[in-house]
Design an enzyme around this catalytic site. Structure first.
Site, short mmCIF file in Angstrom:
data_model
loop_
_atom_site.label_atom_id
_atom_site.label_comp_id
_atom_site.label_asym_id
_atom_site.label_seq_id
_atom_site.Cartn_x
_atom_site.Cartn_y
_atom_site.Cartn_z
N CYS A 2 0.83 -1.20 0.00
CA CYS A 2 0.00 0.00 0.00
C CYS A 2 0.86 1.26 0.00
CB CYS A 2 -0.88 0.02 1.24
SG CYS A 2 -1.87 -1.46 1.42
N ARG A 27 4.97 0.04 -6.08
CA ARG A 27 4.98 -0.75 -4.85
C ARG A 27 3.99 -1.92 -4.92
NH1 ARG A 27 6.97 2.31 -0.27
NH2 ARG A 27 5.66 1.06 1.10
N TRP A 75 -3.09 -2.62 -1.46
CA TRP A 75 -2.73 -3.99 -1.84
C TRP A 75 -3.50 -4.87 -0.86
CZ3 TRP A 75 -0.06 -8.29 0.20
CH2 TRP A 75 0.45 -9.19 -0.76
N ASN A 101 -1.67 2.26 5.99
CA ASN A 101 -0.78 1.15 5.57
C ASN A 101 -0.47 0.33 6.81
OD1 ASN A 101 -0.67 2.29 3.08
ND2 ASN A 101 1.54 2.73 3.12
N GLY A 102 -0.40 -0.98 6.66
CA GLY A 102 -0.10 -1.83 7.82
C GLY A 102 -1.28 -2.72 8.14
N GLU A 481 19.40 -16.40 -7.06
CA GLU A 481 18.91 -15.09 -7.49
C GLU A 481 18.42 -15.14 -8.95
OE1 GLU A 481 17.91 -12.60 -6.14
OE2 GLU A 481 18.03 -10.94 -7.55
N LYS A 485 14.66 -14.19 -10.14
CA LYS A 485 14.39 -13.14 -11.14
C LYS A 485 13.47 -13.68 -12.23
CE LYS A 485 15.20 -10.27 -9.69
NZ LYS A 485 15.75 -9.90 -8.44
N GLU A 488 9.82 -14.45 -10.92
CA GLU A 488 8.95 -13.35 -10.52
C GLU A 488 8.49 -12.50 -11.70
OE1 GLU A 488 10.72 -10.59 -7.71
OE2 GLU A 488 12.69 -10.84 -8.61
N HIS A 504 20.50 -36.10 -6.20
CA HIS A 504 19.85 -36.69 -5.02
C HIS A 504 18.34 -36.58 -5.11
CE1 HIS A 504 23.68 -37.46 -3.13
NE2 HIS A 504 24.06 -36.26 -3.52
N LYS A 602 6.55 -4.09 -4.06
CA LYS A 602 7.96 -3.69 -3.93
C LYS A 602 8.41 -3.73 -2.47
CE LYS A 602 11.92 -2.12 -5.33
NZ LYS A 602 12.80 -3.13 -5.95
C1 F6R Z 1 13.00 -9.74 -5.63
C2 F6R Z 1 12.85 -8.75 -4.58
C3 F6R Z 1 12.44 -9.22 -3.23
C4 F6R Z 1 13.12 -8.37 -2.14
C5 F6R Z 1 12.55 -8.77 -0.77
C6 F6R Z 1 13.21 -7.98 0.34
O1 F6R Z 1 13.38 -9.17 -6.83
O2 F6R Z 1 13.02 -7.58 -4.80
O3 F6R Z 1 12.71 -10.57 -3.06
O4 F6R Z 1 14.49 -8.58 -2.20
O5 F6R Z 1 11.18 -8.53 -0.74
O6 F6R Z 1 12.97 -6.62 0.22
P1 F6R Z 1 13.88 -5.57 0.96
O7 F6R Z 1 15.25 -5.67 0.38
O8 F6R Z 1 13.24 -4.25 0.69
O9 F6R Z 1 13.87 -5.93 2.41
#
Ligand code: F6R
Length: 607
Positions: A2, A27, A75, A101-102, A481, A485, A488, A504, A602
């Site tokens: 949010c 976000r 959200w 928010n929250g 990673e 990527k 997602e 395994h 985000k």
């Molecule tokens: C993936 C991504 C997320 C963040 C995770 C932690 O591309 O961006 O996996 O890395 O949500 O977020 P932060 O770094 O803001 O704590």
């Protein structure tokens, strides 16, 4: 997740709110709304779906009259995405409008109590409780009502509250959810994220938990819950406004991938002085470092993957045991953390709820907290003993790239810094590490140049149903990673496996044509990884390999992506780049919403 924006000034509020909400779209959200005081009434407009729907409903804000207002992108957590569940929420009489928010954890009991008192609820949200609670406690003094509300609710919140009795002011508060105050000329703002107001002001107040802010056009006052005024320092944000704009790129993600050399340089360069790593913000003495019993690295998602790299690098260089844990697991596993342990917390946003709570668990057990954070003044930064900021600038694409790379750079610097203080490396080695570290931005830039090959490979493989990533040690850490990527943003199922672990169990999934992306950059384990590549090839896999320029993969892999040569410990900074670019082009081929992938946010400010 949010987003909140609030405005008070001389200009029409609605267009400014809509513009701010647009900056918060990244976000993640599924509905939006604004509330503006029009004389002595509050005018609320809300819409499910994209912000564009709200724009159309309000004629780009022109149909909403008034110069004081609050806005929100929601959200969904409590209740489906809908017009009714969207914020702002009005109190029963319409006197109060609230954006939140929250999560209000005790909202069910509060709701029951308010229903008993005759309040009628129209939405399924926890937030509506707040709107009615304001009305319930309001006896003509808004500050008094605010104090009663925050004493009564449990959970996390950032709130913007309009009261129609106060058309020339509005009020805000936060607890464990981000909220900043923007100070303009004859206008003031609130926002959950600085990018929403960067266009209007760079002068910011960071507020602490339970500090109450009263905003007027020409004045902002901050109080504690005893109604005592608190003097705040003005902080000037130096983020480049263009960093939060696409600037001709089709997507923020590819722009941010290309910004990595600059971001990594900005993170490293100021911290290397006269050939030495200087971490001004770290107060750990040589003695403190020698006394560290164990290091925990705690984070979520990609930041956790940086922690996996950190485990290999710090253990190798410092010979201190390192345990990297996912924050949402760490906080509930009753961790054996002692005052002799160092807990490294990694977070781009500095607001991730699980990471923040994990930090608190470690802090309560006496551990020293060092955080690696991108957002200055964020909750995680504020709660840490030492903070090393990554200077990535605003990261808008949901899938992190430049923040990940700058976090890696900080981890390297920290490892070298501690290894030197522990006497684990010679002067010559120290010098060489620093030279290689300084060369890293150039090498990242060189790696990015290989976009065409990756675009071609993406056009060949974007139809895959499942893709495996394998690697050993640091290559394994980067595989995690790469796989994330891809998943997602392209929605292709993918798994990352330690190359030696595949046989395994998981190797049973390899069949004719399965794409395996094999990272084989590390020198020590190169031959071992080649053996694992042969194992999958003989079961029908097509292999795309990522290795250094000095290695030939002829006859081993079907496709080879080369990265420049550097010290093995820095290779993750290079090998991750083709994986980011490949995922980007795969998602582009599939027509995915690259910057805002489905279901993702985000900044994850709820558990
Ligand atoms: C993936 C991504 C997320 C963040 C995770 C932690 O591309 O961006 O996996 O890395 O949500 O977020 P932060 O770094 O803001 O704590």
């Amino acid at each position: 997740m949010c987003g909140i924006v609030g405005y008070i000034g001389n200009k029409p509020a609605a267009p400014i709110l809509l513009d701010g909400l647009e900056k918060l779209e990244y976000r993640g959200y599924d509905s939006s709304g604004i509330a503006v005081i029009n004389g002595h009434d509050i005018d609320v407009s809300k819409a499910k779906g994209r912000l564009q729907v709200l724009r159309e409903k309000t004629n780009n804000g022109k149909d909403v009259i008034g110069t004081t207002g609050i806005g929100h992108t929601r959200w969904a957590t409590h209740g489906e995405p809908s017009d009714v569940n969207a914020h702002p929420h009005l109190s029963q009489s319409g006197r109060f409008a609230v954006v939140h928010n929250g999560i209000i954890e005790n909202y069910i009991s509060l709701r029951e109590k308010l229903i008993e008192k005759g309040f009628e609820f129209v939405s399924e949200t926890d937030t509506e409780v707040l709107a009615h609670l304001f009305e319930y406690y309001y006896k003509g003094d808004i500050m008094d009502a605010m104090i009663k509300v925050i004493n009564r609710v449990e959970g996390s919140y950032a709130l913007g509250v309009l009261c129609s009795d106060y058309p020339d002011s509005f009020i805000a508060v936060r607890k464990a959810s981000p909220l900043i105050i923007g100070l303009g000329n004859d206008e003031n703002f609130i926002a959950s994220d600085v990018t929403a107001i960067l266009k209007h002001t760079r002068n910011i107040y960071y507020i602490e938990d339970e500090e109450i802010v009263v905003l007027k056009r020409d004045e902002v006052k901050v109080y504690n819950s005893d109604r005592e005024e608190i003097k705040k320092d003005v902080f000037t944000v130096d983020w480049d406004i263009s960093a939060a704009e696409k600037g001709g790129y089709e997507h923020f993600m590819i722009k941010e991938i290309e910004e990595q050399p600059k971001a990594v340089r900005a993170t490293i360069s100021p911290r290397i002085k006269d050939g030495k790593i200087v971490l001004d913000d770290v107060k750990l003495t040589r003695e403190d470092i020698k006394n560290i019993n164990k290091i925990y690295i705690v984070a979520c998602g990609s930041a956790y993957h940086v922690g996996v790299v950190g485990k290999y690098v710090i253990e190798k260089m410092c010979r201190i045991p390192v345990e990297t844990q996912i924050a949402s697991e760490f906080r509930y596993c009753d961790p054996i953390v002692t005052p002799r342990d160092l807990v490294i917390v990694i977070s781009q946003s500095g607001e991730t709820a699980d990471t923040l709570e994990a930090l608190k668990v470690a802090k309560n057990r006496g551990a020293r907290i060092l955080s690696i954070v991108n957002v200055v003044g964020s909750a995680i930064a504020n709660a840490s003993d030492d903070v090393i900021y990554t200077w990535a600038g605003p990261e808008i694409a949901v899938a992190t790239t430049k923040a990940y790379s700058t976090q890696l750079a900080v981890v390297y610097m920290l490892a070298i810094y501690m290894a030197e203080r522990l006497g684990n490396i010679t002067g010559g080695q120290y010098k060489k590490y620093i030279k290689d570290l300084e060369a890293l931005p150039e090498l990242i830039a060189e790696t990015i140049k290989n976009k065409d090959q990756l675009a071609y490979l993406a056009s060949r493989f974007y139809n895959c149903k499942s893709i495996f990533f394998i690697g050993r040690n640091l290559d394994y850490a980067v595989s995690l990673e790469g796989s994330l990527k891809l998943k997602e943003i392209s929605y292709i199922h993918s798994e990352a496996y330690a190359a030696g672990e595949l046989k395994h169990g998981t190797i049973s999934l390899i069949e004719d044509g399965t794409l395996v992306i094999a990272l084989a950059s590390g020198n020590e384990l190169f031959d071992k990884t080649v053996s694992n590549i042969k194992e999958v090839v003989s079961r029908g896999a097509v292999v795309m390999s990522v290795t250094t320029k000095e290695r030939s993969m002829t006859g081993i892999a079907d496709h080879v992506i080369h990265v420049p040569v550097t010290n093995d410990i820095f290779l993750p900074s290079l090998t991750v780049v083709p994986l980011q670019i490949f995922s980007y082009y795969v998602a582009a081929e599939k027509g995915c919403d690259i910057d805002k992938p489905r279901n993702l946010a985000k900044s994850v400010t709820v558990e």
